[in-house]
Design an enzyme around this catalytic site. Structure first.
Site, mmCIF file in Angstrom:
data_model
loop_
_atom_site.group_PDB
_atom_site.id
_atom_site.type_symbol
_atom_site.label_atom_id
_atom_site.label_comp_id
_atom_site.label_asym_id
_atom_site.label_seq_id
_atom_site.Cartn_x
_atom_site.Cartn_y
_atom_site.Cartn_z
ATOM 1 N N SER A 97 38.418 39.400 44.701
ATOM 2 C CA SER A 97 39.277 39.876 43.615
ATOM 3 C C SER A 97 39.832 41.267 43.880
ATOM 4 O O SER A 97 40.601 41.473 44.802
ATOM 5 C CB SER A 97 38.496 39.827 42.300
ATOM 6 O OG SER A 97 39.309 40.117 41.194
ATOM 7 N N ASP A 309 45.886 41.785 40.309
ATOM 8 C CA ASP A 309 44.824 42.213 41.216
ATOM 9 C C ASP A 309 44.861 41.312 42.453
ATOM 10 O O ASP A 309 45.736 40.453 42.585
ATOM 11 C CB ASP A 309 43.452 42.197 40.538
ATOM 12 C CG ASP A 309 42.998 40.799 40.176
ATOM 13 O OD1 ASP A 309 43.857 39.905 40.055
ATOM 14 O OD2 ASP A 309 41.785 40.583 39.998
ATOM 15 N N GLU A 403 39.713 40.944 28.442
ATOM 16 C CA GLU A 403 39.026 42.198 28.687
ATOM 17 C C GLU A 403 40.092 43.276 28.817
ATOM 18 O O GLU A 403 41.254 43.001 29.159
ATOM 19 C CB GLU A 403 38.192 42.119 29.972
ATOM 20 C CG GLU A 403 36.998 41.202 29.853
ATOM 21 C CD GLU A 403 36.100 41.260 31.072
ATOM 22 O OE1 GLU A 403 34.944 41.676 30.923
ATOM 23 O OE2 GLU A 403 36.561 40.896 32.169
ATOM 24 N N ALA A 404 39.702 44.515 28.562
ATOM 25 C CA ALA A 404 40.664 45.608 28.666
ATOM 26 C C ALA A 404 41.256 45.699 30.069
ATOM 27 O O ALA A 404 42.388 46.163 30.254
ATOM 28 C CB ALA A 404 39.995 46.925 28.281
ATOM 29 N N ASN A 405 40.508 45.216 31.086
ATOM 30 C CA ASN A 405 40.995 45.283 32.464
ATOM 31 C C ASN A 405 42.123 44.291 32.765
ATOM 32 O O ASN A 405 42.665 44.282 33.866
ATOM 33 C CB ASN A 405 39.837 45.070 33.444
ATOM 34 C CG ASN A 405 39.180 43.703 33.311
ATOM 35 O OD1 ASN A 405 39.793 42.721 32.915
ATOM 36 N ND2 ASN A 405 37.897 43.634 33.655
ATOM 37 N N ARG A 530 25.893 51.432 28.676
ATOM 38 C CA ARG A 530 25.343 50.144 29.116
ATOM 39 C C ARG A 530 25.003 50.241 30.599
ATOM 40 O O ARG A 530 25.685 50.926 31.376
ATOM 41 C CB ARG A 530 26.328 48.994 28.880
ATOM 42 C CG ARG A 530 27.684 49.173 29.495
ATOM 43 C CD ARG A 530 28.599 47.978 29.207
ATOM 44 N NE ARG A 530 28.163 46.786 29.904
ATOM 45 C CZ ARG A 530 28.565 46.452 31.145
ATOM 46 N NH1 ARG A 530 29.408 47.249 31.811
ATOM 47 N NH2 ARG A 530 28.136 45.355 31.713
ATOM 48 N N GLY A 533 25.465 46.132 36.147
ATOM 49 C CA GLY A 533 24.804 44.900 36.541
ATOM 50 C C GLY A 533 24.434 44.857 38.001
ATOM 51 O O GLY A 533 23.712 43.959 38.437
ATOM 52 N N THR A 534 24.903 45.824 38.795
ATOM 53 C CA THR A 534 24.715 45.743 40.246
ATOM 54 C C THR A 534 24.100 46.981 40.887
ATOM 55 O O THR A 534 23.634 46.911 42.011
ATOM 56 C CB THR A 534 26.063 45.479 40.935
ATOM 57 O OG1 THR A 534 26.992 46.510 40.560
ATOM 58 C CG2 THR A 534 26.629 44.131 40.510
#
Length: 577
Positions: A97, A309, A403-405, A530, A533-534
């Site tokens: 991506s 993207d 999503e905002a992205n 938050r 995740g990685t």
């Protein structure tokens, strides 16, 4: 001389030497049990790199391309098991991506074009990280837990993006598929959303569409023409659209699609891959995160532009204002435009279908207020991640999520589609019938399987044309609150636990109380933290009535995280960029 020789569909590293290598025959599709000897022999050709641990998430697996050969082979294996269990076609997309060009990744696509089921994400993580001696046990255990019938046939479709590593890695996927007796079709270079579309088409017996790239182009272009045929082709919104293709697959596919689109839709492609590197200083993620114009795109104040993207599943719009600054219209703005349009059509058609917008905590507060107070549609907040948004959207007749992205789409329930299509055929009232017909064309223009930059672009362009909106008029629907995103390095991100769709911190003790006290010091303020995740970082988001206040709030919250959640290194400074 090449360092690789081809053995069927396998490439074996030979360190510059040309040596004969004999491989066991790949089992036929009729094999009723797994041939673990063949699996072991083929897995040796795709050896697990030492010291690399990968976890399957919303984006699948992503890391440096050089470390992914083993992962791709394992995902070929897993795709076959998932196909056998679901008795359906499964997709495997080789892409990373918006990541840099040297990275790559892989994601599996479930039967209706949706993300892989969560339980199978766990299987993927376990399988990829298993040592060679554990491979047989892990595969057997997956079959047992998921009640996989090995006699069931399996069919997989494969796609890849334009990264230099993608072709070789997709070949590793086919090795994994073939050694378990699976059949496959390789679509080659496609956008990620196109492969999601193919999977859904194949598993709905063509009801959703024709499972070819040409079928994709024809479905979307026909719907676009039908939706926009009554618009003023010379209107202000008909000025040419400039598209930053991120030097990715989107450039190639837009060029292929152009002959299918009406001549009154004029687009100019930039960053098409002939010069720059994939996603480097361009693309939707760069524009959104850095709030900067992409390189390689010539523009004048007021011109309408958008960025894809690298694999064309995200899109953001932007223009240059009178002060030569970036005016960004992100996923929140897109969701607002689309949901407003759908609400108006539903009202005109007299339909009582439920419509809702799904957001994450990153959605700008102004967008949430505008949707609730002006558009009058319910807004629901879920945890970050497309799979959470998609799942929640399916609870309504029509669910809009972005999503905002810039990653998002619209989901229509089967019942809602039937009601709309029936009304478009049978409605006696001409105005209601016309509204229903426009809703029907909108359904056909949207890729419901996943966020799709090409589809979303055409939806936005159709709405702007129908409303005769310029990009400035669209942007003026509401004004975004200034915001800031930061991240804080910590020793262990697991010390942060959240609730309320990640908007409030449960642990460590005292952190949320500190955030609450800080937000009260500023007008229209909101902040949350938050864990990543990685990696061992904590992400901080803050918004307020001015950019200065948003920056100050983000900095103060970052300091609170650093001191209460085990920050490492130097404390956050007042430098926000």
């Amino acid at each position: 001389m090449s360092n690789w020789i081809s053995l069927g569909q396998s490439c074996v590293p030979l360190g510059g030497l040309t040596l004969p290598v004999l491989l066991p025959p790949i089992p036929s599709a009729s094999r009723k049990e797994m041939d673990f000897e063949a699996i072991t022999n083929y897995s040796k050709l795709h050896a697990k790199p030492p010291g690399v641990f990968l976890q399957y998430g919303t984006a699948g697996f992503r890391t440096k391309a050089e470390n992914l050969d083993h992962t791709m082979f394992c995902m070929g294996l897993l795709a076959v098991l998932r196909s056998k269990q679901t008795k359906a076609t499964i997709g495997v997309m080789v892409t990373a991506s918006h990541n840099p060009e040297e990275d790559n990744g892989v994601k599996l696509i479930d039967p209706l074009g949706e993300m892989l089921a969560p339980t199978w994400e766990d299987h993927a993580t376990r399988l990829v990280n298993a040592e060679e001696r554990e491979l047989q046990h892990v595969l057997t255990d997956i079959c047992k837990k998921e009640d996989v019938t090995l006699q069931q046939e399996a069919f997989i479709v494969i796609g890849r993006d334009t990264r230099p590593s993608s072709k070789k890695l997709s070949q590793s996927v086919t090795d994994g598929i073939s050694v378990l007796g699976g059949q496959y079709h390789d679509y080659g270079l496609v956008t990620t959303p196109q492969l999601h579309y193919m999977v859904r088409c194949r598993n709905t017996d063509g009801i959703y569409g024709t499972a070819t790239v040409q079928g994709y182009y024809e479905k979307l272009s026909n719907a676009f023409v039908e939706l926009t045929k009554e618009t003023n082709h010379q209107s202000r919104s008909r000025t040419a659209l400039k598209i930053d293709c991120a030097n990715g697959i989107g450039a190639l596919k837009l060029k292929e699609m152009e002959p299918y689109l009406p001549k009154y839709f004029v687009m100019h492609r930039y960053n098409v891959g002939s010069k720059g590197k994939l996603n480097h200083l361009c693309g939707a993620d760069f524009v959104k995160v850095h709030q900067k114009f992409p390189v390689g795109l010539e523009m004048k104040p007021g011109e309408r532009c958008c960025s894809f993207d690298g694999d064309a599943d995200r899109i953001v719009y932007f223009c240059e204002d009178a002060a030569e600054c970036l005016c960004l219209l992100d996923g929140d703005k897109i969701a607002t435009l689309i949901s407003t349009f759908l609400k108006e059509l539903l009202d005109k058609a007299g339909q009582t279908l439920t419509l809702a917008v799904i957001q994450t905590a990153y959605a700008n507060g102004s967008s949430t207020r505008y949707l609730k107070e002006t558009v009058k549609v319910p807004v629901h907040c879920v945890k970050t991640g497309v799979k959470h948004l998609h799942h929640k959207a399916q609870e309504f007749d029509i669910g809009v999520y972005f999503e905002a992205n810039g990653h998002g789409t619209v989901v229509f329930s089967k019942a809602a589609e039937e009601k709309i299509r029936n009304q478009a055929k049978e409605e006696k009232d001409p105005q209601k019938r016309e509204a229903a017909k426009m809703l029907e064309n909108t359904i056909d223009l949207i890729n419901q399987a996943v966020g799709d930059a090409i589809s979303d672009m055409l939806v936005v362009e159709a709405i702007l044309a129908l409303k005769d909106f310029t990009i400035q008029e669209w942007d003026a629907l509401y004004v975004d609150l200034p915001n800031r995103q930061l991240k804080v390095k910590v020793a262990d991100r697991r010390v942060i636990d959240t609730t309320d769709a990640e908007r409030r911190a449960v642990t460590p003790p005292g952190l949320q109380e500190r955030i609450d006290r800080l937000t009260k010091q500023f007008q229209l303020a909101r902040a949350f933290v938050r864990p990543s995740g990685t990696e061992d970082v904590v992400r901080v988001y803050a918004e307020a009535n001015t950019q200065e206040n948003a920056d100050r709030l983000a900095h103060e919250v970052s300091l609170a995280v650093y001191h209460l959640a085990g920050g490492v290194g130097e404390p956050p400074t007042t430098e926000v960029r």
